[in-house]
Design a protein around this motif. Structure first.
Motif, mmCIF file in Angstrom:
data_model
loop_
_atom_site.group_PDB
_atom_site.id
_atom_site.type_symbol
_atom_site.label_atom_id
_atom_site.label_comp_id
_atom_site.label_asym_id
_atom_site.label_seq_id
_atom_site.Cartn_x
_atom_site.Cartn_y
_atom_site.Cartn_z
ATOM 1 N N THR A 266 109.284 16.123 20.647
ATOM 2 C CA THR A 266 108.462 16.322 19.454
ATOM 3 C C THR A 266 109.143 15.729 18.223
ATOM 4 O O THR A 266 108.514 15.545 17.193
ATOM 5 C CB THR A 266 108.269 17.822 19.165
ATOM 6 O OG1 THR A 266 109.561 18.432 19.122
ATOM 7 C CG2 THR A 266 107.427 18.497 20.215
ATOM 8 N N ASN A 267 110.451 15.497 18.318
ATOM 9 C CA ASN A 267 111.290 15.079 17.192
ATOM 10 C C ASN A 267 111.387 16.159 16.121
ATOM 11 O O ASN A 267 111.737 15.882 14.980
ATOM 12 C CB ASN A 267 110.790 13.787 16.551
ATOM 13 C CG ASN A 267 110.807 12.640 17.531
ATOM 14 O OD1 ASN A 267 111.567 12.677 18.512
ATOM 15 N ND2 ASN A 267 109.985 11.639 17.293
ATOM 16 N N LEU A 268 111.048 17.392 16.494
ATOM 17 C CA LEU A 268 111.124 18.485 15.527
ATOM 18 C C LEU A 268 112.434 19.243 15.703
ATOM 19 O O LEU A 268 112.993 19.303 16.788
ATOM 20 C CB LEU A 268 109.949 19.438 15.714
ATOM 21 C CG LEU A 268 108.563 18.851 15.457
ATOM 22 C CD1 LEU A 268 107.496 19.883 15.760
ATOM 23 C CD2 LEU A 268 108.458 18.363 14.020
ATOM 24 N N ASP A 269 112.881 19.809 14.599
ATOM 25 C CA ASP A 269 114.088 20.623 14.605
ATOM 26 C C ASP A 269 113.705 22.008 15.118
ATOM 27 O O ASP A 269 112.821 22.649 14.559
ATOM 28 C CB ASP A 269 114.625 20.697 13.168
ATOM 29 C CG ASP A 269 115.974 21.384 13.099
ATOM 30 O OD1 ASP A 269 116.561 21.633 14.170
ATOM 31 O OD2 ASP A 269 116.427 21.655 11.982
ATOM 32 N N GLN A 270 114.368 22.439 16.190
ATOM 33 C CA GLN A 270 114.013 23.738 16.748
ATOM 34 C C GLN A 270 114.206 24.834 15.706
ATOM 35 O O GLN A 270 115.176 24.810 14.946
ATOM 36 C CB GLN A 270 114.891 24.037 17.973
ATOM 37 C CG GLN A 270 114.304 25.102 18.870
ATOM 38 C CD GLN A 270 115.059 25.224 20.175
ATOM 39 O OE1 GLN A 270 116.250 24.987 20.224
ATOM 40 N NE2 GLN A 270 114.363 25.595 21.232
ATOM 41 N N ALA A 278 104.021 23.833 15.620
ATOM 42 C CA ALA A 278 103.650 23.004 16.773
ATOM 43 C C ALA A 278 103.095 23.839 17.921
ATOM 44 O O ALA A 278 102.325 23.337 18.748
ATOM 45 C CB ALA A 278 104.860 22.193 17.249
ATOM 46 N N GLY A 283 101.470 20.873 20.186
ATOM 47 C CA GLY A 283 102.541 19.922 19.879
ATOM 48 C C GLY A 283 103.336 19.490 21.097
ATOM 49 O O GLY A 283 103.878 18.395 21.129
#
Lengths: 442, 338
Positions: A266-270, A278, A283
């Motif tokens: 996702t390229n998201l920061d956990q 997301a 997401g």
């Protein structure tokens, strides 16, 4: 002060100089100086609260996230009328840790029982004398061996009583799987998660059909799962830092960053607000989920239908997280605190905690408890989570060695992967800056 | 010197604050040059002379305990190896300072601090000035408007940061959603350096602008109204009046606001600390401020020696900045008065 020569010379007061004025002023002057003194002393003399007036001993228990202890503490107070237990809860381990270290440094203010997250335990074990030895015949054989080992310091003192562990399965969105033409049945899906290659390959097929949805929730979670399957990821048994020379670590780094460029992440920061959002926006389709994550998914994905959990984990088994209870040596009621910690981490109690918050027990006996094994979870398509997590716990063959620098190094490692996710650095650049960060940590 | 009817009642503090008060009273006796004072007279003299200092002493005693002592002690810690828990180690001289100057993250933190400071303090003071100017005009429900600007100040910064965290989400944030509606590409608030600084500065500004506006408003209310009348007679419009009467008249308060917001702006911590969940200022330290850097050294890497050295550097840095700002804002005000 030459008072005496003036003494005899003191004239009778002029009639209009009333004596009260003068004494009042003198008194005021005295008061002012006393006040200043009290103010400065008062600062030095703060702290030191007394025993409860009703003769009860008050014990404080500091935890973070969800330990599922609320009902248990009430039960303990009923059984022990002379004890009052107060729980202090913080949102995350990081906040709890910052508070813990500040008070350790100050030498006062810690609770009678302090919960410690597994990854933070190695650093705590280094603090000789700050926590009492909890060794007791009564608790011999209570926990899984590796859990005890990770709670014991170099001198053989048992510093922490194990609470839960985090055996990991893979949670997945069966509705999205269906749309992508993948099997949805728990057992068939488990075959797709047999090893990392199959897991990533399935992911590549998935994102081809579902380009708007990523395969897994975050590179942080996936890399953490892979690091947790290495024997000595960042430090060797002498606590020498090997993070950047260990080829296995580099392999995890290369795999995760190449999957990122393949569009699986996702390229998201956990744990960021975007990551939380997301869950509601389709997401991603899968994530590594230890027992304690189930409650978090249920919360973040409230209203989303289709979540399920597979009884499989790539590369065998994996453990993520799980905590300990410790008794700081600065506490006034160490005996009572130890007794409470012993009671809370007994198998019977931990089964109740699992029932409350899905914190999977680290106690051998509790893992075979019929109540636990029969537990199901409606949100995860009525999955038999007790049985699945129990299988996942048995599949954990290896526990990574974690030295005192572990937590700082994995933070830097995940930041490096995040830089690649965010497009700030190429994988090679990110590895170089990770190397520099590790040197800085020392 | 038996009963002198003319002698001022010994120690009437209110009658005169000059220490010469009682001495004057005995002047009518010229033959006896330095007249001997009674104990009470002497006491009253000491009272007048010294008690003001005594009355202000609690502040200075407190300052000594909670201000000077930590400052000196921090300097002492900064020249030693000093673990957060292990405590004092060896004396290392200026090694901690050298290590900090060699750390690339220190320089990045300095850059971030200055950038966030500029993005927060400058708009903050300008907007506060404008808001105060508006509040100083004839408005209906004055108290309501004045209290409203203070509301952000009452909200706990941690709570505000959580709300702003959702506003400034990179992917699902409200601001990017709104930008998308007008066809602007999403801004990577948590990735790119300048956007992250703007996001943090806007949280700081949201919190402090109203507070500063109220302080400036109080000063504006003290400006004599006849000055505006004469300015109006001379043909000055509202803007002209504001620039040529109001601003020069509130110069001391302006300087106060500029200095306090300088000190605050260089010490931004909460907003940056909570801008992501790791708390180190981003994956590449994009928004790590010096205070956050200090905290990382002290509490994450558990090295109080280094952290203390950073504290001292920050202290010196703030003093220099405040002095520069004092000079600049003093000149600005003087320029307006010409």
């Amino acid at each position: 002060m030459q008072i005496s020569p003036f003494g005899p010379r003191q004239e009778p007061r002029p009639p209009h100089t009333s004596s009260p004025t003068s004494t009042t002023r003198r008194r005021r002057l005295a008061l002012a100086s006393v006040g200043a003194l009290v103010l400065s002393l008062g600062l030095a003399a703060c702290g030191g609260d007394d025993e409860a007036k009703d003769g009860k001993t008050t014990l404080t228990v500091a935890t973070f996230n969800e330990f599922g202890y609320e009902g248990l503490l009430d039960e303990y107070m009923k059984e022990n009328p002379d004890i009052k237990v107060v729980q202090k809860k913080l949102g995350t381990w990081e906040e709890h840790r910052d508070n813990l270290y500040t008070k350790l440094a100050a030498g006062s203010g810690l609770s009678d029982i302090e919960a410690i997250e597994g990854d933070g335990m190695p650093a705590i074990l280094e603090e000789k004398g700050a926590f009492i030895d909890l060794s007791d015949d009564a608790v011999d054989g209570r926990w899984l061996d590796w859990k005890v080992k990770a709670g014991t310091n170099a001198d053989g003192e048992l510093i922490g009583y194990g609470t839960d562990i985090g055996p990991e399965g893979i949670c997945y969105r069966s509705d999205l799987f269906k749309k992508a033409g993948l099997p949805t049945d728990r057992e068939e899906v488990a075959a797709l998660f047999a090893d990392w290659d199959t897991y990533f390959q399935t992911g590549k097929d998935f994102v081809k059909k579902m380009p708007d949805t990523a395969w897994y929730d975050s590179s942080k979670g996936t890399s953490q799962a892979m690091i947790n399957q290495l024997a000595y990821p960042f430090e060797d048994e002498d606590n020498k830092v090997v993070a950047t020379s260990n080829p296995e670590v580099r392999e995890v780094f290369d795999t995760v960053t190449s999957m990122q460029s393949a569009g699986l992440a996702t390229n998201l920061d956990q744990w960021s607000p975007d990551w939380v959002a997301a869950f509601q926006n389709d997401g991603f389709a899968t994530m590594a989920c230890p027992g304690w994550m189930l409650g978090i998914i249920e919360g973040n994905a409230a209203g989303v239908k289709g979540w399920d959990i597979a009884d499989a984990f790539p590369g065998g088994g994996g453990n993520w997280g799980g905590s300990y209870l410790t008794v700081p040596a600065m506490g006034e009621h160490q005996e009572e605190a130890k007794k409470l910690a012993e009671w809370l981490t007994a198998p019977e109690q931990q089964v109740k905690a699992f029932d409350a918050k899905f914190t999977f027990p680290s106690q051998v006996e509790a893992q075979e408890d019929p109540v636990l094994l029969k537990a199901t979870q409606p949100f995860f398509n009525d999955a038999p989570v007790g049985q699945i997590l129990s299988n996942r716990a048995l599949a954990v063959e290896l526990q990574p060695y974690k030295g005192p620098k572990y937590a700082d190094i994995i933070t830097a490692f995940q930041a490096a992967i995040l830089r690649v996710d965010q497009g700030q650095e190429s994988p090679d650049e990110a590895w170089d800056s990770f190397t520099a960060d590790v040197e800085r940590i020392g | 010197m038996t009963s002198q009817p003319t002698t001022a009642p010994a120690g009437e503090v209110s009658s005169s604050t000059s220490p010469a008060g009682p001495a004057q009273a005995v002047e009518p006796l010229p033959r006896d040059t330095p007249p001997r004072l009674t104990l009470r007279q002497r006491l009253s003299r000491w009272d007048v002379r010294f008690s003001p200092y005594l009355y202000v002493s609690p502040f200075f005693l407190l300052f000594l305990v909670v201000g000077m002592f930590p400052l000196a002690y921090t300097a002492y810690v900064s020249v030693h190896e000093w673990g957060l828990i292990g405590g004092k180690g060896e004396y290392v001289g200026l090694d901690n300072y050298r290590a900090i100057f060699a750390d690339r993250y220190f320089w990045r933190a300095m850059r971030n601090t200055v950038s966030i400071f500029l993005l927060s303090s400058i708009p903050q003071v300008i907007v506060a000035l404008a808001v105060a100017g508006l509040l100083d005009t004839q408005l209906r429900a004055k108290t309501f408007w004045r209290m409203s600007v203070l509301i952000p100040f009452v909200v706990a910064p941690a709570a505000a940061t959580l709300i702003f965290g959702n506003l400034f989400g990179d992917r699902y944030g409200l601001i990017n959603g709104a930008l998308g509606l007008v066809g602007i590409d999403p801004i990577a608030w948590h990735v790119d350096t300048l956007p992250s600084h703007i996001a943090i500065a806007s949280m700081v500004n949201w919190r402090w602008t109203g507070y500063n506006a109220l302080i400036l408003l109080a000063a504006m209310q003290a400006v004599p109204r006849d000055l505006y009348e004469s300015a109006a007679l001379d043909g000055a419009g509202k803007v002209r009046q504001f620039l040529s009467v109001t601003i020069p008249m509130i110069r001391p308060t302006m300087i106060f606001v500029v200095i306090t917001s300088t000190i605050g702006g260089l010490q931004i911590f909460t907003e940056a600390r909570l801008f992501d969940n790791v708390g180190l200022g981003g994956s590449d330290r994009q928004w790590q401020t010096v205070t956050l850097y200090l905290w990382e050294l002290g509490w994450r890497l558990r090295d109080l020696g280094m952290a203390s050295a950073v504290a001292w550097l920050l202290f010196l840095f703030i003093v220099i900045f405040a002095l520069v700002n004092l000079a600049v804002s003093a000149r600005l005000g003087a320029g307006g008065r010409k």
